[in-house]
Design a protein around this motif. Structure first.
Motif, mmCIF file in Angstrom:
data_model
loop_
_atom_site.group_PDB
_atom_site.id
_atom_site.type_symbol
_atom_site.label_atom_id
_atom_site.label_comp_id
_atom_site.label_asym_id
_atom_site.label_seq_id
_atom_site.Cartn_x
_atom_site.Cartn_y
_atom_site.Cartn_z
ATOM 1 N N LEU A 96 0.810 -1.218 0.000
ATOM 2 C CA LEU A 96 0.000 0.000 0.000
ATOM 3 C C LEU A 96 0.847 1.274 0.000
ATOM 4 O O LEU A 96 0.351 2.355 0.312
ATOM 5 N N ALA A 97 2.098 1.158 -0.391
ATOM 6 C CA ALA A 97 3.028 2.287 -0.286
ATOM 7 C C ALA A 97 2.525 3.537 -1.005
ATOM 8 O O ALA A 97 2.597 4.647 -0.459
ATOM 9 N N ALA A 98 2.050 3.399 -2.227
ATOM 10 C CA ALA A 98 1.614 4.572 -2.996
ATOM 11 C C ALA A 98 0.456 5.278 -2.316
ATOM 12 O O ALA A 98 0.435 6.520 -2.222
ATOM 13 N N GLU A 99 -0.510 4.508 -1.826
ATOM 14 C CA GLU A 99 -1.672 5.097 -1.152
ATOM 15 C C GLU A 99 -1.265 5.766 0.160
ATOM 16 O O GLU A 99 -1.797 6.814 0.518
ATOM 17 N N ILE A 100 -0.322 5.171 0.864
ATOM 18 C CA ILE A 100 0.131 5.745 2.132
ATOM 19 C C ILE A 100 0.815 7.089 1.905
ATOM 20 O O ILE A 100 0.516 8.077 2.581
ATOM 21 N N VAL A 101 1.733 7.138 0.961
ATOM 22 C CA VAL A 101 2.454 8.383 0.675
ATOM 23 C C VAL A 101 1.487 9.485 0.267
ATOM 24 O O VAL A 101 1.670 10.659 0.621
ATOM 25 N N GLU A 102 0.440 9.127 -0.446
ATOM 26 C CA GLU A 102 -0.526 10.114 -0.936
ATOM 27 C C GLU A 102 -1.510 10.556 0.146
ATOM 28 O O GLU A 102 -1.973 11.702 0.138
ATOM 29 N N ASN A 103 -1.821 9.678 1.107
ATOM 30 C CA ASN A 103 -2.959 9.926 1.999
ATOM 31 C C ASN A 103 -2.627 10.012 3.483
ATOM 32 O O ASN A 103 -3.523 10.251 4.284
ATOM 33 N N ILE A 104 -1.374 9.790 3.854
ATOM 34 C CA ILE A 104 -0.959 9.822 5.255
ATOM 35 C C ILE A 104 0.173 10.832 5.396
ATOM 36 O O ILE A 104 1.021 10.953 4.514
ATOM 37 N N ASP A 105 0.205 11.551 6.515
ATOM 38 C CA ASP A 105 1.268 12.533 6.731
ATOM 39 C C ASP A 105 2.554 11.904 7.243
ATOM 40 O O ASP A 105 3.648 12.305 6.840
ATOM 41 N N ASP A 106 2.441 10.964 8.140
ATOM 42 C CA ASP A 106 3.624 10.284 8.672
ATOM 43 C C ASP A 106 3.169 9.007 9.356
ATOM 44 O O ASP A 106 1.984 8.834 9.656
ATOM 45 N N LEU A 107 4.104 8.117 9.601
ATOM 46 C CA LEU A 107 3.721 6.881 10.275
ATOM 47 C C LEU A 107 4.751 6.473 11.317
ATOM 48 O O LEU A 107 5.910 6.877 11.276
ATOM 49 N N ILE A 108 4.273 5.665 12.261
ATOM 50 C CA ILE A 108 5.097 5.106 13.327
ATOM 51 C C ILE A 108 4.977 3.594 13.248
ATOM 52 O O ILE A 108 3.866 3.054 13.314
ATOM 53 N N VAL A 109 6.105 2.918 13.082
ATOM 54 C CA VAL A 109 6.093 1.466 12.968
ATOM 55 C C VAL A 109 6.469 0.839 14.303
ATOM 56 O O VAL A 109 7.307 1.359 15.039
ATOM 57 N N SER A 110 5.830 -0.279 14.601
ATOM 58 C CA SER A 110 6.183 -1.036 15.801
ATOM 59 C C SER A 110 7.426 -1.863 15.505
ATOM 60 O O SER A 110 7.462 -2.610 14.525
ATOM 61 N N LEU A 111 8.429 -1.728 16.362
ATOM 62 C CA LEU A 111 9.676 -2.458 16.176
ATOM 63 C C LEU A 111 10.078 -3.068 17.512
ATOM 64 O O LEU A 111 10.304 -2.348 18.485
ATOM 65 N N ASP A 112 10.185 -4.379 17.558
ATOM 66 C CA ASP A 112 10.450 -5.067 18.823
ATOM 67 C C ASP A 112 11.892 -5.504 18.994
ATOM 68 O O ASP A 112 12.242 -6.060 20.041
#
Length: 327
Positions: A96-112
Motif C-alpha cells: 500500500l506504499a503509494a496510497e500511504i504516501v498520498e494519503n498519510i502525513d507520517d507513520l510510526i512502525v512497531s519495532l520489537d
C-alpha cells in the motif's frame, strides 16, 4: 483544568479492531469482529471535530491498514487540515506504499528488536523483512516521507535495546521511542487485566532490570548529540521505575500527563475513552454527537474528579502525554 472541553488537539481513532500480528503483550489480534468506523460514521462527527479544532488524528487500534476503506477516512480528515499519523505493524506497507504516501502525513512502525527478535515477538515469520521492504518502498516514492519507530520493552527484548535502535536507523526511521510493556490495565483489548502468569511473561526480574539500565546507558552514549532517541535520560529512567514497581522495589509514580483534557480515543464500536488506559466515558451512537459524549455527564465527572498523581491507573501508566511539550 476545565472539565468541559472546548478544544481537543489530539484524537486517536481505532478504524477497526483486527490485527495481523500475534504479539504476546497484546490481545487485539484475538478479535475477529468486522466492525469498523465507516466514512459515514466519521462524516457525521466532522462538524464537532472541526469545532473542537482537532489538529492531529492518530490511527491506532489493531492494524489500521486492514480497514476496508481507510484512505477515504484519511482524505476526509486531511481535507479539514488535520495531520494524520498511522501506527502500524508494517506488514502491509509495501503493498500500500503509494496510497500511504498520498494519503498519510507520517507513520510510526512497531519495532520489537533486530530481525529475529522482532519476528519472535510478533509471532509472524518474516515480519522484519516485510517491514524493511515496506519502508524502502515508501522512501523510493518519497525519500522525505517520515517514518519513526516505537518499541515496547519487555522480557523478550530488554537485552536488545541498543540493537533495536540501530535496526530502526538502518531501516530508515527518523527516530525511535521506547516504552515499558503495560501489564496492569485493560488496554489493548484485554477483557480483564493480565493474570500474574500473564504479567510474568512481560515483567523483568531484578537482574534483567539492571541489564536494561546498562542498555539505556549505552543507548544514550551511542546516540549522544542526536535527536534520534525520543526519550531523554529521565524518561528512560521512568521505564526502569515501571519495572521496579512491578516487583515492589519502587513506588509506582504517575508521570506528568494531561491526556484526558487534550485528547480522546474513539474505538471502532463507538466507545470513547479519555486515553488508551482509562475506562470508557461514553459511547457514540446513531442518535448522539461526539461533543455530547465528550462533554457528557460521565465524561465531565471523570475529568473533574481525576487526580493523575494518585489515580492507580495513572500511577502504572507507560505512555503519558503532555501536549505543551509535543505541540
Amino acid at each position: 483544568m476545565n472539565s468541559t472541553l472546548t478544544s481537543l488537539p489530539i484524537l486517536i481513532l481505532y478504524p477497526h479492531r483486527r490485527c495481523n500480528c500475534r504479539c504476546v503483550m497484546c490481545d487485539i489480534w484475538k478479535d475477529r469482529t468486522e466492525e469498523e468506523i465507516s466514512t459515514d460514521d466519521l462524516q457525521r462527527h466532522m462538524e464537532d471535530i472541526r469545532q473542537l479544532n482537532v489538529r492531529w488524528v492518530v490511527l491506532s487500534g489493531g492494524e489500521p491498514l486492514m480497514h476496508s476503506d481507510l484512505f477515504r477516512l484519511t482524505s476526509l480528515l486531511r481535507s479539514a487540515g488535520i495531520r494524520v499519523t498511522l501506527l502500524t505493524t508494517g506488514l502491509l506497507l509495501q503493498h500500500l506504499a503509494a496510497e500511504i504516501v498520498e494519503n498519510i502525513d507520517d507513520l510510526i512502525v512497531s519495532l520489537d528488536g533486530p530481525s529475529a527478535i522482532h519476528d519472535h515477538i510478533r509471532r509472524v515469520p518474516g515480519a522484519f523483512q516485510r517491514l524493511e521492504a515496506g519502508i524502502a518502498a515508501l522512501h523510493r516514492l518519497d525519500p522525505r516521507f517520515s517514518v519513526s519507530a516505537r518499541s515496547t520493552i519487555q522480557r523478550l527484548n530488554h537485552s536488545y535495546v541498543r540493537q533495536t535502535a540501530q535496526a530502526a536507523f538502518d531501516l530508515g526511521c527518523r527516530s525511535i521511542s521506547f516504552l515499558g510493556a503495560d501489564m496492569t490495565s485493560q488496554a489493548f483489548n484485554r477483557s480483564i487485566p493480565l493474570t500474574v502468569l500473564g504479567q510474568s511473561k512481560l515483567a523483568l526480574d531484578s537482574d534483567q532490570i539492571s541489564h536494561l539500565a546498562e542498555q539505556f546507558s549505552g543507548l544514550l552514549a551511542d546516540w549522544a548529540g542526536t535527536d534520534f532517541i525520543v526519550e531523554g535520560e529521565s524518561k528512560l529512567e521512568r521505564i526502569i521505575l515501571h519495572f521496579q514497581a512491578q516487583l515492589g522495589l519502587a513506588e509506582p509514580t504517575a508521570p506528568s500527563c494531561n491526556a484526558p483534557w487534550v485528547s480522546a480515543v474513539v474505538e471502532s464500536d463507538g466507545t470513547v475513552r479519555p486515553c488508551f488506559f482509562q475506562g470508557p466515558i461514553g459511547k457514540l451512537e446513531r442518535n448522539n454527537k461526539f461533543l455530547d459524549v465528550l462533554n457528557g455527564t460521565e465524561a465531565v465527572r471523570f475529568r473533574s474528579s481525576l487526580d493523575v498523581s494518585t489515580n492507580p491507573i495513572c500511577k502504572r501508566c507507560v505512555c503519558s502525554l503532555s501536549w505543551k511539550e509535543c505541540a
